[in-house]
Write a protein that holds these residues in place. Structure first.
Motif, PDB file in Angstrom:
ATOM      1  N   ASP A 257      43.392  31.178  42.681  1.00  0.00           N
ATOM      2  CA  ASP A 257      43.352  32.734  42.821  1.00  0.00           C
ATOM      3  C   ASP A 257      43.735  33.377  41.663  1.00  0.00           C
ATOM      4  N   PRO A 258      45.220  33.177  41.135  1.00  0.00           N
ATOM      5  CA  PRO A 258      45.862  33.920  39.982  1.00  0.00           C
ATOM      6  C   PRO A 258      44.870  33.955  38.748  1.00  0.00           C
ATOM      7  N   VAL A 259      44.015  33.245  38.479  1.00  0.00           N
ATOM      8  CA  VAL A 259      43.168  33.044  37.295  1.00  0.00           C
ATOM      9  C   VAL A 259      41.655  33.320  37.638  1.00  0.00           C
ATOM     10  N   GLN A 260      41.428  33.544  38.549  1.00  0.00           N
ATOM     11  CA  GLN A 260      39.841  34.114  38.812  1.00  0.00           C
ATOM     12  C   GLN A 260      39.252  35.192  38.170  1.00  0.00           C
ATOM     13  N   HIS A 261      40.133  36.094  37.761  1.00  0.00           N
ATOM     14  CA  HIS A 261      39.587  37.158  36.884  1.00  0.00           C
ATOM     15  C   HIS A 261      39.554  36.787  35.539  1.00  0.00           C
TER      16      HIS A 261
END
Length: 369
Positions: A257-261
């Motif tokens: 989740d922390p790198v999905q962007h």
């Protein structure tokens, strides 16, 4: 000294490794044939389904039926053992033991007073029956029953190799599999070991999600990206890192989740830096090693190895530099551990898993006539 074959199937679900050694569970007299068998697409799908089922179960209620995955494991492992025996020019009757790790589909570390639980699927008895050889299996459960983490289990083997090679201490061995763990070896003290965080697991999951590939070959994707400081900081806030060792992980304890962007390359770079910095932080707690030896698939990733060196101030070396076989080291470890189980020797100690006392872990399945 006995001929023993060790087997290891990691959480990446890419295949199984087998290694033949001759050992008494203390010294290693000979390093024999080693082989790898990749899982086919259909086999991997069955195993991934077992992992997905285990994660949904999470030790709540009745244990799911893992028989289909166990059958895949038994057949694939048996084929590889038979290939190793043939290549070594031996017969099954000359093999004293097979160390069968099975497949980890779920691992929950101890929490407070709650005992940890682990699930390694695989039918040790069926494997013994097919091979006609005694099979040692279920290595982790006795350790967890004694209050231990059940992982990592290779550190005593690392210590045996270091002692046999008379390598200079202090020294750290870092295993870069799906999860990373460290073995710290210093003069006049027991080995210290624990999981440090993800190694290849998150990077592999990212590549599979974004590119449909199994891993970041040679770190090429990460090499094209930039580390995102905010995403890296968010990853580092995971509560696992605040825990004191001994501690262990399930590969699936962390999220993307922390790198999905982020873009594909920046995400890979950030996740690679995450592994490097968490390994470095763990080693920093232990001291300043004169040497860091890296094993596991991550040692083939030059970007990860470079980032680890930058974070630690000591560039890690692949274990081949000291004559070890990095692609077979865990399989060798489970051969050596199997010999220790047969001899009634400890396979884990308080400083490696947090178990309450030195523990001999594993069950022995004898072939049924």
């Amino acid at each position: 000294m006995k001929y023993v074959i060790g087997l290891m199937s990691g959480t990446s679900l890419d295949g199984v490794d087998a290694a033949l050694i001759r050992t008494d569970g203390d010294r290693i007299a000979e390093f024999g044939v080693g082989e790898t068998r990749d899982y086919g697409k259909a086999e991997r799908a069955v195993l991934q389904a077992a992992v997905d089922t285990a994660l949904a179960w999470n030790f709540q209620g009745e244990m799911p039926d893992f028989s289909a995955a166990a059958a895949v494991l038994t057949a694939s492992h048996a084929e590889l053992v038979e290939a190793v025996i043939a290549e070594a020019g031996l017969t099954a009757g000359q093999i004293s033991l097979v160390g069968f790790h099975g497949q980890t589909v779920l691992h929950r570390a101890p929490a407070g007073r709650q005992q940890g639980r682990t699930c390694q699927i695989g039918d040790g008895q069926a494997l013994a029956d097919r091979l006609g050889v005694d099979v040692v299996y279920d290595f982790r459960s006795p350790d967890m029953a004694g209050g231990g983490q059940g992982a990592p289990l290779a550190p005593l083997y690392h210590a045996a190799l270091v002692a046999q090679g008379q390598l200079e201490l202090p020294l750290a061995v870092v295993n870069l599999g799906g999860v990373a763990n460290v073995t710290w070896l210093a003069p006049d003290t027991d080995p210290i070991a624990f999981d440090t965080g993800p190694a290849n697991g998150l990077i592999d999951a990212w590549c599979q999600q974004r590119l449909g590939t199994s891993h970041d070959s040679n770190g090429e994707l990460a090499a094209r990206g930039k580390i995102d400081p905010a995403a890296l900081k968010a990853l580092m806030k995971h509560p696992f890192f605040a825990k004191a060792p001994p501690k262990s992980l399930d590969r699936w304890d962390f999220s993307l989740d922390p790198v999905q962007h982020l873009g594909d390359a920046d995400g890979a770079a950030t996740l690679t830096a995450f592994t490097a910095r968490t390994v470095a932080a763990a080693i920093d707690q232990l001291g300043q090693p004169g040497r860091i030896l890296a094993t596991g698939g991550g040692r083939h990733n030059p970007v990860l190895m470079r980032m680890m060196g930058e974070a630690m101030g000591v560039r890690p070396e692949a274990v081949e530099r000291v004559g070890w076989r990095g692609d077979l080291l865990e399989a060798e470890a489970f051969a050596w551990l199997a010999a220790r189980v047969a001899a009634g020797l400890p396979t884990s100690i308080p400083s490696t898993t947090g178990v309450s006392r030195p523990t001999c872990g594993g069950l022995i399945a004898h072939p049924r006539s």
